[in-house]
Design an enzyme around this catalytic site. Sequence first.
Site, PDB file in Angstrom:
ATOM      1  N   TYR A 175      -0.716 -10.013  -7.911  1.00 37.55           N
ATOM      2  CA  TYR A 175      -1.898  -9.817  -7.037  1.00 37.55           C
ATOM      3  C   TYR A 175      -3.025  -8.808  -7.630  1.00 37.55           C
ATOM      4  CZ  TYR A 175      -4.212  -7.992  -2.693  1.00 37.55           C
ATOM      5  OH  TYR A 175      -5.042  -7.520  -1.814  1.00 37.55           O
TER       6      TYR A 175
ATOM      7  N   GLU B 101       0.738  -1.213   0.074  1.00 40.75           N
ATOM      8  CA  GLU B 101      -0.077  -0.035  -0.002  1.00 40.75           C
ATOM      9  C   GLU B 101       0.855   1.255   0.097  1.00 40.75           C
ATOM     10  OE1 GLU B 101      -2.744  -0.601  -0.871  1.00 40.75           O
ATOM     11  OE2 GLU B 101      -2.983  -2.758   0.091  1.00 40.75           O
TER      12      GLU B 101
ATOM     13  N   HIS C  65     -14.974  -2.643  -0.638  1.00 36.43           N
ATOM     14  CA  HIS C  65     -14.364  -1.609  -0.299  1.00 36.43           C
ATOM     15  C   HIS C  65     -15.027  -0.501   0.935  1.00 36.43           C
ATOM     16  CE1 HIS C  65     -10.390  -0.710  -2.148  1.00 36.43           C
ATOM     17  NE2 HIS C  65     -10.466   0.387  -1.812  1.00 36.43           N
TER      18      HIS C  65
ATOM     19  N   ARG D 280      -6.663  -8.543   3.835  1.00 36.02           N
ATOM     20  CA  ARG D 280      -5.435  -9.575   4.153  1.00 36.02           C
ATOM     21  C   ARG D 280      -5.557 -10.022   5.715  1.00 36.02           C
ATOM     22  NH1 ARG D 280      -3.480  -5.881   0.324  1.00 36.02           N
ATOM     23  NH2 ARG D 280      -2.352  -4.797   1.704  1.00 36.02           N
TER      24      ARG D 280
ATOM     25  N   ASP E  10     -10.313   3.875   3.710  1.00 32.03           N
ATOM     26  CA  ASP E  10      -8.911   3.421   3.511  1.00 32.03           C
ATOM     27  C   ASP E  10      -8.590   2.303   4.345  1.00 32.03           C
ATOM     28  OD1 ASP E  10      -6.739   3.763   2.348  1.00 32.03           O
ATOM     29  OD2 ASP E  10      -5.543   5.191   3.588  1.00 32.03           O
ATOM     30  N   GLY E  11      -7.510   1.780   4.093  1.00 33.23           N
ATOM     31  CA  GLY E  11      -7.163   0.466   4.884  1.00 33.23           C
ATOM     32  C   GLY E  11      -7.849  -0.796   4.205  1.00 33.23           C
ATOM     33  N   ASN E  12      -8.511  -0.772   3.227  1.00 31.11           N
ATOM     34  CA  ASN E  12      -9.127  -2.153   2.729  1.00 31.11           C
ATOM     35  C   ASN E  12      -8.402  -2.976   2.584  1.00 31.11           C
ATOM     36  OD1 ASN E  12     -12.280  -0.999   2.435  1.00 31.11           O
ATOM     37  ND2 ASN E  12     -11.243   0.520   1.584  1.00 31.11           N
ATOM     38  N   GLY E  13      -7.321  -2.866   1.774  1.00 35.08           N
ATOM     39  CA  GLY E  13      -6.320  -3.745   1.174  1.00 35.08           C
ATOM     40  C   GLY E  13      -5.857  -4.516   2.462  1.00 35.08           C
ATOM     41  N   ARG E  14      -5.320  -3.977   3.501  1.00 35.83           N
ATOM     42  CA  ARG E  14      -4.758  -4.346   4.751  1.00 35.83           C
ATOM     43  C   ARG E  14      -5.688  -5.186   5.519  1.00 35.83           C
ATOM     44  NH1 ARG E  14      -2.242   1.229   6.398  1.00 35.83           N
ATOM     45  NH2 ARG E  14      -3.807   1.737   4.686  1.00 35.83           N
TER      46      ARG E  14
HETATM   47  N1  LIG Z   1      -6.679  -2.437  -9.962  1.00 34.52           N
HETATM   48  C1  LIG Z   1      -7.051  -3.291  -8.989  1.00 34.52           C
HETATM   49  N2  LIG Z   1      -8.073  -4.124  -9.161  1.00 34.52           N
HETATM   50  C2  LIG Z   1      -8.663  -4.696  -8.094  1.00 34.52           C
HETATM   51  N3  LIG Z   1      -8.370  -4.381  -6.747  1.00 34.52           N
HETATM   52  C3  LIG Z   1      -7.489  -3.327  -6.323  1.00 34.52           C
HETATM   53  C4  LIG Z   1      -7.009  -2.698  -7.548  1.00 34.52           C
HETATM   54  N4  LIG Z   1      -6.051  -1.823  -7.049  1.00 34.52           N
HETATM   55  C5  LIG Z   1      -6.117  -1.968  -5.841  1.00 34.52           C
HETATM   56  N5  LIG Z   1      -7.097  -3.033  -5.157  1.00 34.52           N
HETATM   57  C6  LIG Z   1      -7.558  -3.479  -3.935  1.00 34.52           C
HETATM   58  O1  LIG Z   1      -7.626  -2.481  -3.107  1.00 34.52           O
HETATM   59  C7  LIG Z   1      -6.548  -2.380  -2.160  1.00 34.52           C
HETATM   60  C8  LIG Z   1      -6.222  -1.010  -1.627  1.00 34.52           C
HETATM   61  O2  LIG Z   1      -7.385  -0.298  -1.047  1.00 34.52           O
HETATM   62  P1  LIG Z   1      -7.125   0.597   0.137  1.00 34.52           P
HETATM   63  O3  LIG Z   1      -8.512   1.125   0.818  1.00 34.52           O
HETATM   64  O4  LIG Z   1      -6.200   1.657  -0.438  1.00 34.52           O
HETATM   65  O5  LIG Z   1      -6.454  -0.245   1.245  1.00 34.52           O
HETATM   66  P2  LIG Z   1      -5.047   0.036   1.872  1.00 34.52           P
HETATM   67  O6  LIG Z   1      -5.013   1.397   2.422  1.00 34.52           O
HETATM   68  O7  LIG Z   1      -4.810  -1.006   2.775  1.00 34.52           O
HETATM   69  O8  LIG Z   1      -4.085   0.277   0.835  1.00 34.52           O
HETATM   70  C9  LIG Z   1      -5.555  -3.338  -2.638  1.00 34.52           C
HETATM   71  O9  LIG Z   1      -4.884  -3.868  -1.531  1.00 34.52           O
HETATM   72  C10 LIG Z   1      -6.208  -4.247  -3.400  1.00 34.52           C
HETATM   73  O10 LIG Z   1      -6.783  -5.172  -2.495  1.00 34.52           O
HETATM   74 MG   LIG Z   2      -4.743   3.108   0.745  1.00 34.37          MG
END
Ligand SMILES: Nc1ncnc2c1ncn2[C@@H]1O[C@H](COP(=O)(O)OP(=O)(O)O)[C@@H](O)[C@H]1O
Ligand SMILES: [Mg+2]
Length: 311
Positions: A213, A48, A177, A188, A181-185
Amino acid sequence: MIVDKELFERIIKKKKKLDSLRPFSKASLSRLKENFDVESTYNSNAIEGNTLTKSETKLVIEKGITIGGKPMREYFEAINHKKAIDFIESIVTEKKEITKEIVCKINWFVLDNIEEDEKGIYRLRKVHIEGASFVPPKPDLVPEQMEEFLEWLKENQNKMNIVDFAALAHEKFVFIHPFIDGNGRCTRLLMNLLLMQKGYPSTIILKAEIKKYIRTLDQAHLDNYAPFVNFIARSIERSLALWIDALRIPSESDEDEFISLAEASRLCSYSQEYLSLLARKGKLESIKKGRNWVTTRKAVREYVDKNKGKL
Ligand SMILES: Nc1ncnc2c1ncn2[C@@H]1O[C@H](COP(=O)(O)OP(=O)(O)O)[C@@H](O)[C@H]1O
Ligand SMILES: [Mg+2]
């Protein structure tokens, strides 16, 4: 079943092997956890955009040391992620069912000291994901879709195989989503919670594999699930292999010991380059340790036996 059958069978076999090594020694477990906390925090945050190196991340989470020249935000991201890991581990230990409160609490930890006003609550604004071929739902649809998501988890946790279940949960969550923010973390961490609830070690999506990924995740959002599910499957297989390696009792002619591909190529008629191609394609049982692929004598023997007629 979405996951590749052969890969799935390998995972089940490794899980059995791991279970046969129980009860794990306390010392080995705490070494594994220490290492995992650093690896997981480093990789998940780096994906991220956090620029702390692995050793800086280690200093932050183990000693609480701030890193000169790096923004405080990155320091908090490391501290926060470690706290979130401890939190999901407590949920597993206490055998709690996953609820909205738990999901929001994970996000609360991840965004603590960073997004003070919006940590731990579903988003109230629209979001856009750069490069993604989908647009997450409007904010007023989030609560309902999260309800459905939590229902889906409950319904499928004992029906679906663990690999499809963990990977699809990951995909569904990030598709909604739910947070600003923080959806990726969070997704996982949540996936690891699901894995641990089934007695699997938590798994790590490597920063080095970020392109794969995001690409496979994007394909999954377009209803092509297999590439992402198999990507997650490889990651689960890797964690199992690392745990088995750390917990097994070494013996002399150890067929399960990790060996380099250079050594493997001496055991068969394939070049190191060709073995590396087989490893990357998932045809030869192997995992990435640090920067290099490693395999076992047993895996090489099995691959050679299986492909004898084909040469
Ligand atoms: N192009 C994409 N296609 C699909 N999913 C995506 C793409 N880009 C990012 N993501 C997903 O969105 C997450 C980022 O979302 P975000 O809310 O910013 O989380 P974080 O703040 O933890 O980064 C990535 O970790 C991934 O899981
Ligand atoms: Mg982010």
